[in-house]
Design a protein around this motif. Structure first.
Motif, PDB file in Angstrom:
ATOM      1  N   PRO A 173       0.808  -1.221   0.000  1.00  0.00           N
ATOM      2  CA  PRO A 173       0.000   0.000   0.000  1.00  0.00           C
ATOM      3  C   PRO A 173       0.842   1.272   0.000  1.00  0.00           C
ATOM      4  O   PRO A 173       0.305   2.366  -0.007  1.00  0.00           O
ATOM      5  CB  PRO A 173      -0.762  -0.118   1.327  1.00  0.00           C
ATOM      6  N   PHE A 174       2.181   1.101  -0.014  1.00  0.00           N
ATOM      7  CA  PHE A 174       3.052   2.278   0.158  1.00  0.00           C
ATOM      8  C   PHE A 174       3.089   3.148  -1.096  1.00  0.00           C
ATOM      9  O   PHE A 174       2.856   4.349  -1.038  1.00  0.00           O
ATOM     10  CB  PHE A 174       4.463   1.827   0.537  1.00  0.00           C
ATOM     11  N   LYS A 175       3.462   2.521  -2.216  1.00  0.00           N
ATOM     12  CA  LYS A 175       3.619   3.233  -3.501  1.00  0.00           C
ATOM     13  C   LYS A 175       4.630   4.375  -3.370  1.00  0.00           C
ATOM     14  O   LYS A 175       4.411   5.480  -3.888  1.00  0.00           O
ATOM     15  CB  LYS A 175       2.274   3.761  -3.993  1.00  0.00           C
ATOM     16  N   PHE A 176       5.738   4.121  -2.666  1.00  0.00           N
ATOM     17  CA  PHE A 176       6.792   5.118  -2.499  1.00  0.00           C
ATOM     18  C   PHE A 176       7.642   5.197  -3.770  1.00  0.00           C
ATOM     19  O   PHE A 176       7.689   4.237  -4.536  1.00  0.00           O
ATOM     20  CB  PHE A 176       7.698   4.748  -1.314  1.00  0.00           C
ATOM     21  N   PRO A 177       8.374   6.307  -3.962  1.00  0.00           N
ATOM     22  CA  PRO A 177       9.251   6.402  -5.128  1.00  0.00           C
ATOM     23  C   PRO A 177      10.588   5.660  -4.965  1.00  0.00           C
ATOM     24  O   PRO A 177      11.422   5.707  -5.860  1.00  0.00           O
ATOM     25  CB  PRO A 177       9.484   7.911  -5.289  1.00  0.00           C
ATOM     26  N   ALA A 178      10.807   4.989  -3.842  1.00  0.00           N
ATOM     27  CA  ALA A 178      12.039   4.211  -3.640  1.00  0.00           C
ATOM     28  C   ALA A 178      11.669   2.832  -3.096  1.00  0.00           C
ATOM     29  O   ALA A 178      10.637   2.663  -2.452  1.00  0.00           O
ATOM     30  CB  ALA A 178      12.968   4.930  -2.674  1.00  0.00           C
ATOM     31  N   LYS A 179      12.561   1.867  -3.342  1.00  0.00           N
ATOM     32  CA  LYS A 179      12.243   0.476  -2.981  1.00  0.00           C
ATOM     33  C   LYS A 179      12.407   0.167  -1.499  1.00  0.00           C
ATOM     34  O   LYS A 179      11.752  -0.732  -0.975  1.00  0.00           O
ATOM     35  CB  LYS A 179      13.135  -0.475  -3.785  1.00  0.00           C
ATOM     36  N   GLY A 180      13.307   0.892  -0.816  1.00  0.00           N
ATOM     37  CA  GLY A 180      13.569   0.546   0.583  1.00  0.00           C
ATOM     38  C   GLY A 180      13.971   1.743   1.417  1.00  0.00           C
ATOM     39  O   GLY A 180      13.933   2.889   0.958  1.00  0.00           O
ATOM     40  N   VAL A 236      19.447   6.973  20.578  1.00  0.00           N
ATOM     41  CA  VAL A 236      19.251   6.057  19.453  1.00  0.00           C
ATOM     42  C   VAL A 236      18.124   6.614  18.581  1.00  0.00           C
ATOM     43  O   VAL A 236      17.037   6.900  19.079  1.00  0.00           O
ATOM     44  CB  VAL A 236      18.881   4.634  19.948  1.00  0.00           C
ATOM     45  N   GLY A 237      18.412   6.771  17.313  1.00  0.00           N
ATOM     46  CA  GLY A 237      17.415   7.306  16.383  1.00  0.00           C
ATOM     47  C   GLY A 237      16.934   6.225  15.431  1.00  0.00           C
ATOM     48  O   GLY A 237      17.671   5.289  15.104  1.00  0.00           O
ATOM     49  N   MET A 238      15.696   6.366  14.984  1.00  0.00           N
ATOM     50  CA  MET A 238      15.108   5.348  14.128  1.00  0.00           C
ATOM     51  C   MET A 238      14.048   5.988  13.231  1.00  0.00           C
ATOM     52  O   MET A 238      13.383   6.939  13.630  1.00  0.00           O
ATOM     53  CB  MET A 238      14.457   4.289  15.024  1.00  0.00           C
ATOM     54  N   GLY A 239      13.906   5.453  12.028  1.00  0.00           N
ATOM     55  CA  GLY A 239      12.851   5.942  11.138  1.00  0.00           C
ATOM     56  C   GLY A 239      12.380   4.826  10.238  1.00  0.00           C
ATOM     57  O   GLY A 239      12.896   3.707  10.286  1.00  0.00           O
ATOM     58  N   GLY A 240      11.385   5.144   9.413  1.00  0.00           N
ATOM     59  CA  GLY A 240      10.846   4.143   8.508  1.00  0.00           C
ATOM     60  C   GLY A 240       9.381   4.378   8.245  1.00  0.00           C
ATOM     61  O   GLY A 240       8.925   5.513   8.102  1.00  0.00           O
ATOM     62  N   THR A 241       8.620   3.290   8.231  1.00  0.00           N
ATOM     63  CA  THR A 241       7.190   3.402   7.950  1.00  0.00           C
ATOM     64  C   THR A 241       6.430   2.290   8.662  1.00  0.00           C
ATOM     65  O   THR A 241       6.986   1.210   8.894  1.00  0.00           O
ATOM     66  CB  THR A 241       6.934   3.346   6.424  1.00  0.00           C
ATOM     67  N   PHE A 242       5.206   2.576   9.062  1.00  0.00           N
ATOM     68  CA  PHE A 242       4.356   1.515   9.610  1.00  0.00           C
ATOM     69  C   PHE A 242       2.926   1.727   9.145  1.00  0.00           C
ATOM     70  O   PHE A 242       2.528   2.831   8.773  1.00  0.00           O
ATOM     71  CB  PHE A 242       4.445   1.429  11.145  1.00  0.00           C
TER      72      PHE A 242
END
Length: 297
Positions: free
Chosen positions: A27-34, A183-189
């Motif tokens: 469902p992401f449809k982002f412009p990058a794979k990862g 500690v830093g972290m990012g991404g998607t959920f």
């Protein structure tokens, strides 16, 4: 660490290291794979440029930020405010941008969530449907990487039993374990099932100073929005003295809802599925000289 901490707040938790799914797909449809490759976090501007009174001249560009964080062409996810100079109003920005490199122009997959002038509900639109730039205003919390496939931390958490929201639980778990070490972290959920409390800033900036959290909450517009919601969190376990916003999450959907995530409102049925990457570097850009802690949640 995350498995243990999330268990205190959710009934069913599973944390593992997996290959990042292809984020160009549903469902992401982002412009990058990862979300892998030279992961880093940028905290740009800040809430003091929005409140107590707005400083509209604070405008930034994601392509410039990518250079500032020494990663031109970076894939950027996160949470911020739109440039009111471009939109003419105030609104929530859900940045999802493959920034420009020497070889390729930028691909802007961002969304804007604003108050619909017609019915005062949520109006969620693709940024590129109306605008061609990569600007934002006032503040943003950004997670940047080369946008490559690779190993990521997959987090599944279902049935909330505690008070903390998903992002706060992740952050406080890290803070508890790593203490003084940030500690830093990012991404998607994805909130796969359930509903969530989301805010959208009004189109007009407040002309009265917003001096307390209560003032801010009275000014913001709150909604209950339904799953699935795709969320972009930026988390730092603790502020090492850079006046950071330690957690900030914006979300969008394919059913017209989105904004700033606060908490799920259906603890029994909620399901979270996330993909995260710890960041290697932190950049603090245009830190406000005069600061406060109002409006940070």
């Amino acid at each position: 660490v995350l498995q243990k901490g999330l268990k205190e707040n959710f009934a069913d938790v599973q944390v593992s290291v997996v290959d990042c799914p292809d984020l160009t797909q549903e469902p992401f449809k982002f412009p990058a794979k990862g979300i892998c490759g030279k992961p880093r976090i940028a905290d740009v501007g800040g809430v003091p440029y929005l409140i107590p009174l707005v400083q509209k001249e604070k405008v930034y560009d994601l392509n410039t930020v990518a250079k500032d964080i020494e990663l031109p062409g970076a894939f950027i996810l996160g949470a911020g405010a739109v440039s009111s100079k471009i939109l003419g109003v105030n609104a929530e920005l859900i940045p999802i941008v493959q920034t420009k490199s020497e070889k390729k122009p930028a691909v802007n997959g961002s969304y804007v969530a604003q108050i619909n002038p017609a019915d005062k509900g949520c109006l969620l639109e693709k940024y590129s449907s109306k605008y061609t730039d990569c600007e934002f205003g006032l503040l943003a919390n950004l997670y940047a990487s080369e946008g490559q496939p690779g190993k990521v931390i997959e987090v599944k958490a279902n049935g909330r039993t505690g008070e903390l929201n998903f992002v706060s639980c992740l952050r406080q778990t890290l803070e508890k374990h790593y203490g003084e070490k940030p500690v830093g972290m990012g991404g998607t959920f994805i909130i796969q099932k359930g509903k969530a409390k989301i805010h959208i800033m009004p189109p007009e900036f407040s002309t009265c100073p917003l001096n307390t959290d209560e003032d801010v909450n009275n000014w913001l517009k709150f909604f209950e929005m339904k799953a699935p919601l795709i969320c972009q969190p930026v988390i730092v376990s603790r502020d090492p003295g850079f006046d950071l916003r330690v957690e900030h999450t914006h979300c969008f959907s394919h059913h017209g809802e989105g904004g700033h995530y606060h908490q799920d409102t259906s603890p029994d049925s909620v399901q979270y599925l996330g993909y995260f990457q710890p960041a290697e570097l932190l950049f603090r850009i245009d830190r406000p000289q005069e600061t406060h802690l109002v409006g940070r949640d």
